[in-house]
Design a protein around this motif. Sequence first.
Motif, PDB file in Angstrom:
ATOM      1  N   GLN A  99     -84.815  31.679  58.131  1.00 49.23           N
ATOM      2  CA  GLN A  99     -86.067  32.428  58.256  1.00 49.23           C
ATOM      3  C   GLN A  99     -85.830  33.766  58.948  1.00 49.23           C
ATOM      4  OE1 GLN A  99     -88.556  29.663  60.386  1.00 49.23           O
ATOM      5  NE2 GLN A  99     -89.340  28.743  58.509  1.00 49.23           N
ATOM      6  N   ASN A 100     -84.997  33.751  59.975  1.00 53.78           N
ATOM      7  CA  ASN A 100     -84.716  34.964  60.747  1.00 53.78           C
ATOM      8  C   ASN A 100     -83.550  35.773  60.192  1.00 53.78           C
ATOM      9  OD1 ASN A 100     -86.770  34.344  62.574  1.00 53.78           O
ATOM     10  ND2 ASN A 100     -85.414  33.058  63.774  1.00 53.78           N
ATOM     11  N   LYS A 101     -82.940  35.264  59.133  1.00 52.85           N
ATOM     12  CA  LYS A 101     -81.767  35.894  58.519  1.00 52.85           C
ATOM     13  C   LYS A 101     -80.695  36.170  59.580  1.00 52.85           C
ATOM     14  CE  LYS A 101     -84.571  37.803  54.846  1.00 52.85           C
ATOM     15  NZ  LYS A 101     -84.953  38.992  54.108  1.00 52.85           N
ATOM     16  N   ASP A 102     -80.504  35.165  60.435  1.00 50.50           N
ATOM     17  CA  ASP A 102     -79.595  35.257  61.581  1.00 50.50           C
ATOM     18  C   ASP A 102     -78.262  34.599  61.233  1.00 50.50           C
ATOM     19  OD1 ASP A 102     -78.213  34.968  64.002  1.00 50.50           O
ATOM     20  OD2 ASP A 102     -80.052  34.601  65.138  1.00 50.50           O
ATOM     21  N   ALA A 103     -77.337  35.396  60.775  1.00 48.11           N
ATOM     22  CA  ALA A 103     -76.044  34.875  60.328  1.00 48.11           C
ATOM     23  C   ALA A 103     -75.299  34.176  61.462  1.00 48.11           C
ATOM     24  CB  ALA A 103     -75.197  36.003  59.752  1.00 48.11           C
ATOM     25  N   GLU A 104     -75.342  34.719  62.660  1.00 49.53           N
ATOM     26  CA  GLU A 104     -74.559  34.130  63.759  1.00 49.53           C
ATOM     27  C   GLU A 104     -75.107  32.769  64.177  1.00 49.53           C
ATOM     28  OE1 GLU A 104     -71.607  35.474  64.272  1.00 49.53           O
ATOM     29  OE2 GLU A 104     -72.296  36.948  62.816  1.00 49.53           O
ATOM     30  N   GLU A 105     -76.434  32.627  64.221  1.00 48.04           N
ATOM     31  CA  GLU A 105     -76.999  31.314  64.550  1.00 48.04           C
ATOM     32  C   GLU A 105     -76.612  30.303  63.478  1.00 48.04           C
ATOM     33  OE1 GLU A 105     -81.107  29.421  66.161  1.00 48.04           O
ATOM     34  OE2 GLU A 105     -81.320  30.706  64.391  1.00 48.04           O
ATOM     35  N   PHE A 106     -76.705  30.703  62.210  1.00 50.86           N
ATOM     36  CA  PHE A 106     -76.333  29.830  61.105  1.00 50.86           C
ATOM     37  C   PHE A 106     -74.862  29.428  61.196  1.00 50.86           C
ATOM     38  CE2 PHE A 106     -75.058  29.465  56.516  1.00 50.86           C
ATOM     39  CZ  PHE A 106     -75.748  28.293  56.239  1.00 50.86           C
ATOM     40  N   LEU A 107     -73.997  30.383  61.443  1.00 51.97           N
ATOM     41  CA  LEU A 107     -72.563  30.101  61.505  1.00 51.97           C
ATOM     42  C   LEU A 107     -72.205  29.185  62.667  1.00 51.97           C
ATOM     43  CD1 LEU A 107     -71.252  33.627  60.546  1.00 51.97           C
ATOM     44  CD2 LEU A 107     -71.125  31.527  59.155  1.00 51.97           C
ATOM     45  N   GLY A 108     -72.996  29.188  63.715  1.00 54.23           N
ATOM     46  CA  GLY A 108     -72.758  28.306  64.849  1.00 54.23           C
ATOM     47  C   GLY A 108     -72.938  26.833  64.530  1.00 54.23           C
ATOM     48  N   LEU A 109     -73.416  26.524  63.333  1.00 52.63           N
ATOM     49  CA  LEU A 109     -73.666  25.144  62.923  1.00 52.63           C
ATOM     50  C   LEU A 109     -72.508  24.525  62.142  1.00 52.63           C
ATOM     51  CD1 LEU A 109     -77.334  25.682  61.707  1.00 52.63           C
ATOM     52  CD2 LEU A 109     -76.558  24.850  63.948  1.00 52.63           C
ATOM     53  N   PHE A 110     -71.447  25.303  61.885  1.00 54.01           N
ATOM     54  CA  PHE A 110     -70.370  24.857  61.005  1.00 54.01           C
ATOM     55  C   PHE A 110     -69.151  24.331  61.754  1.00 54.01           C
ATOM     56  CE2 PHE A 110     -72.771  27.336  58.031  1.00 54.01           C
ATOM     57  CZ  PHE A 110     -72.597  26.665  56.834  1.00 54.01           C
ATOM     58  N   HIS A 111     -68.569  23.291  61.211  1.00 52.03           N
ATOM     59  CA  HIS A 111     -67.257  22.810  61.631  1.00 52.03           C
ATOM     60  C   HIS A 111     -66.232  23.881  61.244  1.00 52.03           C
ATOM     61  CE1 HIS A 111     -63.554  20.466  61.537  1.00 52.03           C
ATOM     62  NE2 HIS A 111     -64.173  19.587  62.314  1.00 52.03           N
ATOM     63  N   PRO A 112     -65.187  24.104  62.047  1.00 53.74           N
ATOM     64  CA  PRO A 112     -64.203  25.146  61.720  1.00 53.74           C
ATOM     65  C   PRO A 112     -63.537  24.979  60.351  1.00 53.74           C
ATOM     66  CG  PRO A 112     -63.850  24.342  63.952  1.00 53.74           C
ATOM     67  CD  PRO A 112     -64.902  23.466  63.329  1.00 53.74           C
ATOM     68  N   ASP A 113     -63.411  23.753  59.877  1.00 51.88           N
ATOM     69  CA  ASP A 113     -62.761  23.494  58.595  1.00 51.88           C
ATOM     70  C   ASP A 113     -63.761  23.188  57.482  1.00 51.88           C
ATOM     71  OD1 ASP A 113     -60.174  23.757  59.721  1.00 51.88           O
ATOM     72  OD2 ASP A 113     -60.340  21.724  60.512  1.00 51.88           O
ATOM     73  N   ALA A 114     -64.995  23.615  57.648  1.00 54.61           N
ATOM     74  CA  ALA A 114     -66.067  23.275  56.712  1.00 54.61           C
ATOM     75  C   ALA A 114     -65.803  23.797  55.306  1.00 54.61           C
ATOM     76  CB  ALA A 114     -67.395  23.819  57.229  1.00 54.61           C
ATOM     77  N   ILE A 115     -66.483  23.147  54.379  1.00 60.62           N
ATOM     78  CA  ILE A 115     -66.517  23.564  52.974  1.00 60.62           C
ATOM     79  C   ILE A 115     -67.980  23.784  52.622  1.00 60.62           C
ATOM     80  CG2 ILE A 115     -66.075  22.869  50.589  1.00 60.62           C
ATOM     81  CD1 ILE A 115     -63.899  20.975  51.737  1.00 60.62           C
ATOM     82  N   TRP A 116     -68.266  24.907  51.973  1.00 64.91           N
ATOM     83  CA  TRP A 116     -69.647  25.223  51.581  1.00 64.91           C
ATOM     84  C   TRP A 116     -69.624  25.664  50.133  1.00 64.91           C
ATOM     85  CZ3 TRP A 116     -74.326  24.952  54.014  1.00 64.91           C
ATOM     86  CH2 TRP A 116     -75.381  25.654  53.446  1.00 64.91           C
ATOM     87  N   THR A 117     -70.505  25.104  49.320  1.00 65.26           N
ATOM     88  CA  THR A 117     -70.678  25.568  47.949  1.00 65.26           C
ATOM     89  C   THR A 117     -72.096  26.093  47.830  1.00 65.26           C
ATOM     90  OG1 THR A 117     -69.122  23.924  47.118  1.00 65.26           O
ATOM     91  CG2 THR A 117     -70.562  24.953  45.502  1.00 65.26           C
TER      92      THR A 117
END
Length: 137
Positions: free
Chosen positions: A27-45
């Motif tokens: 909603q806030n288009k906040d890339a850094e907050e979103f990225l804080g939710l990922f495992h370092p080895d994550a996979i995203w499609t």
Amino acid sequence: MDNDTTPRAADIAAITELVATVERSQQNKDAEEFLGLFHPDAIWTTAHGKVLIGFDAIAEFTRQVLPAANWDGKVSYEVGHVFFIRDDVAAVKVRQQYLGAGEESEGAPLYVVSRQDDGRWLLTACQNTQVHRPGQD
């Protein structure tokens, strides 16, 4: 959601809060907050099939795309179902709705989340699928 009275209520609450943070960051288009939710080895499609492997690839894509996204920030995410694969790994089915001016779209993401040693749940393997309605291109 159908698991909220199980003995895993605290885990489900934490996973629901994770999805709420996805919603807020979108909603806030906040890339850094979103990225804080990922495992370092994550996979995203992505919903359009772009495969991103590892945090660096996800971060590069997100920092480019999220701030420039063409919706007006009206997006909602709702946990539909949580299936615990193991005590520290769950598959989470999410309903995603973009509510723009005169146009709506829907997604059906699947998030595999993992609980870290510090108790946080992180996005680990995710597939964001766009829902096509009859008549859509």
